[in-house]
Write a protein that holds these residues in place. Structure first.
Motif, PDB file in Angstrom:
ATOM      1  N   SER A   1      27.251 -44.002 -18.704  1.00 50.66           N
ATOM      2  CA  SER A   1      25.896 -44.530 -18.518  1.00 50.66           C
ATOM      3  C   SER A   1      25.434 -44.203 -17.098  1.00 50.66           C
ATOM      4  N   PRO A   2      24.635 -43.150 -16.966  1.00 47.66           N
ATOM      5  CA  PRO A   2      24.202 -42.719 -15.629  1.00 47.66           C
ATOM      6  C   PRO A   2      23.309 -43.711 -14.901  1.00 47.66           C
ATOM      7  N   ASP A   3      22.775 -44.694 -15.609  1.00 44.14           N
ATOM      8  CA  ASP A   3      21.889 -45.661 -14.958  1.00 44.14           C
ATOM      9  C   ASP A   3      22.606 -46.957 -14.604  1.00 44.14           C
TER      10      ASP A   3
ATOM     11  N   GLU B   1       9.812 -44.762 -32.044  1.00 37.92           N
ATOM     12  CA  GLU B   1      10.761 -45.702 -31.446  1.00 37.92           C
ATOM     13  C   GLU B   1      11.783 -46.194 -32.468  1.00 37.92           C
ATOM     14  N   CYS B   2      12.493 -45.266 -33.087  1.00 36.09           N
ATOM     15  CA  CYS B   2      13.524 -45.627 -34.060  1.00 36.09           C
ATOM     16  C   CYS B   2      14.695 -46.337 -33.399  1.00 36.09           C
ATOM     17  N   SER B   3      15.119 -45.851 -32.239  1.00 41.30           N
ATOM     18  CA  SER B   3      16.184 -46.546 -31.523  1.00 41.30           C
ATOM     19  C   SER B   3      15.713 -46.792 -30.099  1.00 41.30           C
ATOM     20  N   VAL B   4      16.108 -47.924 -29.562  1.00 36.58           N
ATOM     21  CA  VAL B   4      15.658 -48.310 -28.236  1.00 36.58           C
ATOM     22  C   VAL B   4      16.879 -48.716 -27.423  1.00 36.58           C
ATOM     23  N   ASN B   5      16.956 -48.200 -26.229  1.00 37.80           N
ATOM     24  CA  ASN B   5      17.960 -48.647 -25.283  1.00 37.80           C
ATOM     25  C   ASN B   5      17.248 -49.593 -24.329  1.00 37.80           C
ATOM     26  N   ILE B   6      17.667 -50.852 -24.297  1.00 42.33           N
ATOM     27  CA  ILE B   6      16.926 -51.837 -23.496  1.00 42.33           C
ATOM     28  C   ILE B   6      16.999 -51.537 -22.009  1.00 42.33           C
ATOM     29  N   HIS B   7      18.040 -50.792 -21.594  1.00 45.36           N
ATOM     30  CA  HIS B   7      18.164 -50.479 -20.175  1.00 45.36           C
ATOM     31  C   HIS B   7      17.138 -49.449 -19.720  1.00 45.36           C
ATOM     32  N   THR B   8      16.639 -48.609 -20.616  1.00 46.27           N
ATOM     33  CA  THR B   8      15.699 -47.569 -20.191  1.00 46.27           C
ATOM     34  C   THR B   8      14.337 -48.137 -19.840  1.00 46.27           C
ATOM     35  N   THR B   9      14.086 -49.374 -20.205  1.00 48.30           N
ATOM     36  CA  THR B   9      12.777 -49.939 -19.910  1.00 48.30           C
ATOM     37  C   THR B   9      12.654 -50.395 -18.469  1.00 48.30           C
ATOM     38  N   TYR B  10      13.774 -50.733 -17.820  1.00 48.88           N
ATOM     39  CA  TYR B  10      13.648 -51.230 -16.456  1.00 48.88           C
ATOM     40  C   TYR B  10      14.546 -50.516 -15.447  1.00 48.88           C
ATOM     41  N   ARG B  11      15.395 -49.617 -15.854  1.00 45.03           N
ATOM     42  CA  ARG B  11      16.243 -48.899 -14.903  1.00 45.03           C
ATOM     43  C   ARG B  11      15.588 -47.577 -14.550  1.00 45.03           C
ATOM     44  N   LEU B  12      15.279 -47.423 -13.300  1.00 43.10           N
ATOM     45  CA  LEU B  12      14.558 -46.240 -12.855  1.00 43.10           C
ATOM     46  C   LEU B  12      15.444 -45.228 -12.141  1.00 43.10           C
ATOM     47  N   ASN B  13      16.655 -45.645 -11.716  1.00 50.74           N
ATOM     48  CA  ASN B  13      17.544 -44.756 -10.970  1.00 50.74           C
ATOM     49  C   ASN B  13      18.790 -44.452 -11.780  1.00 50.74           C
ATOM     50  N   GLY B  14      19.365 -43.287 -11.574  1.00 50.75           N
ATOM     51  CA  GLY B  14      20.587 -42.896 -12.248  1.00 50.75           C
ATOM     52  C   GLY B  14      21.458 -42.076 -11.330  1.00 50.75           C
ATOM     53  N   TRP B  15      22.720 -41.864 -11.726  1.00 44.17           N
ATOM     54  CA  TRP B  15      23.686 -41.132 -10.925  1.00 44.17           C
ATOM     55  C   TRP B  15      23.864 -39.731 -11.483  1.00 44.17           C
ATOM     56  N   SER B  16      24.012 -38.775 -10.596  1.00 40.50           N
ATOM     57  CA  SER B  16      24.271 -37.419 -11.053  1.00 40.50           C
ATOM     58  C   SER B  16      25.284 -36.747 -10.138  1.00 40.50           C
TER      59      SER B  16
ATOM     60  N   ARG C   1      30.888 -39.667  -0.896  1.00 39.69           N
ATOM     61  CA  ARG C   1      31.979 -38.797  -0.476  1.00 39.69           C
ATOM     62  C   ARG C   1      32.434 -37.899  -1.622  1.00 39.69           C
ATOM     63  N   LEU C   2      32.357 -38.389  -2.847  1.00 40.08           N
ATOM     64  CA  LEU C   2      32.752 -37.617  -4.023  1.00 40.08           C
ATOM     65  C   LEU C   2      31.652 -36.669  -4.493  1.00 40.08           C
ATOM     66  N   GLY C   3      30.494 -36.720  -3.858  1.00 44.42           N
ATOM     67  CA  GLY C   3      29.424 -35.788  -4.198  1.00 44.42           C
ATOM     68  C   GLY C   3      28.490 -36.284  -5.283  1.00 44.42           C
ATOM     69  N   ILE C   4      28.531 -37.566  -5.603  1.00 41.97           N
ATOM     70  CA  ILE C   4      27.628 -38.126  -6.610  1.00 41.97           C
ATOM     71  C   ILE C   4      26.460 -38.754  -5.877  1.00 41.97           C
ATOM     72  N   CYS C   5      25.251 -38.401  -6.296  1.00 41.70           N
ATOM     73  CA  CYS C   5      24.083 -38.937  -5.610  1.00 41.70           C
ATOM     74  C   CYS C   5      23.217 -39.726  -6.592  1.00 41.70           C
ATOM     75  N   ASN C   6      22.380 -40.553  -6.038  1.00 44.11           N
ATOM     76  CA  ASN C   6      21.507 -41.414  -6.822  1.00 44.11           C
ATOM     77  C   ASN C   6      20.146 -40.743  -6.927  1.00 44.11           C
TER      78      ASN C   6
END
Length: 173
Positions: free
Chosen positions: A87-89, A158-173, A118-123
């Motif tokens: 879950s990147p968010d 909107e067949c499937s909804v992830n409730i986290h996508t409605t309020y999470r604006l940042n993710g890790w990559s 340090r591991l190279g993962i950014c937000n």
């Protein structure tokens, strides 16, 4: 009593210059005083470079890392990678909770943040399209529905909804 004259300034000598000291010392056979005069460096520095070369066969000790050793074990870092991949968010406090439950590590959020950096993962900021699209699932869907006629297909929004996508604006990559 105060020291008179110019204050001492510690100079940094490049790796190439140190290798020149070794070349002049062992290949050309120059004495340390002659090397110090020719390269305009203190005699003690030339002697220290020669001592390092005799002990470790290199001109300087390479630092393995800068600063304090990391608090996280490699298996805890793998858990963090897995959590972010799943879950990147995910929030840092959720990673903190998982590390505590899995490895009994109570780390601060700033430690987790620094370890990720340090591991190279950014937000990064998530876009709506990036949080809802998955190319592999879209290709599988195209393969499945390719056999049907247009009259046989019915679509609903909107067949499937992830409730986290409605309020999470940042993710890790």
């Amino acid at each position: 009593m105060a020291r008179r004259g110019r204050p001492r300034v510690r100079r940094h000598y490049s790796r190439d210059l140190k290798l020149t000291v070794i070349h002049q010392s062992f290949i050309l056979g120059y004495k340390p005083t002659k090397i110090a005069i020719e390269l305009d460096m203190p005699l003690r520095v030339v002697q220290r470079i020669q001592q390092n070369w005799n002990e470790i066969k290199d001109v300087c000790n390479e630092r393995k890392q800068i600063g304090q050793s990391p608090l996280m074990r490699p298996d805890a870092c793998k858990l963090m990678f897995g959590l972010i991949e799943h879950s990147p968010d995910i929030y840092l406090d959720e990673i903190q909770d998982e590390l505590y439950y899995s490895y009994d590590l109570m780390l601060s959020i700033s430690t987790i943040w620094r370890t990720l950096r340090r591991l190279g993962i950014c937000n990064k900021r998530l876009s709506k399209a990036a949080s809802e699209r998955c190319e592999e699932i879209r290709e599988a869907y195209m393969l499945e529905t390719g056999a049907f006629l247009l009259e046989q297909l019915v679509f609903a929004d909107e067949c499937s909804v992830n409730i986290h996508t409605t309020y999470r604006l940042n993710g890790w990559s």
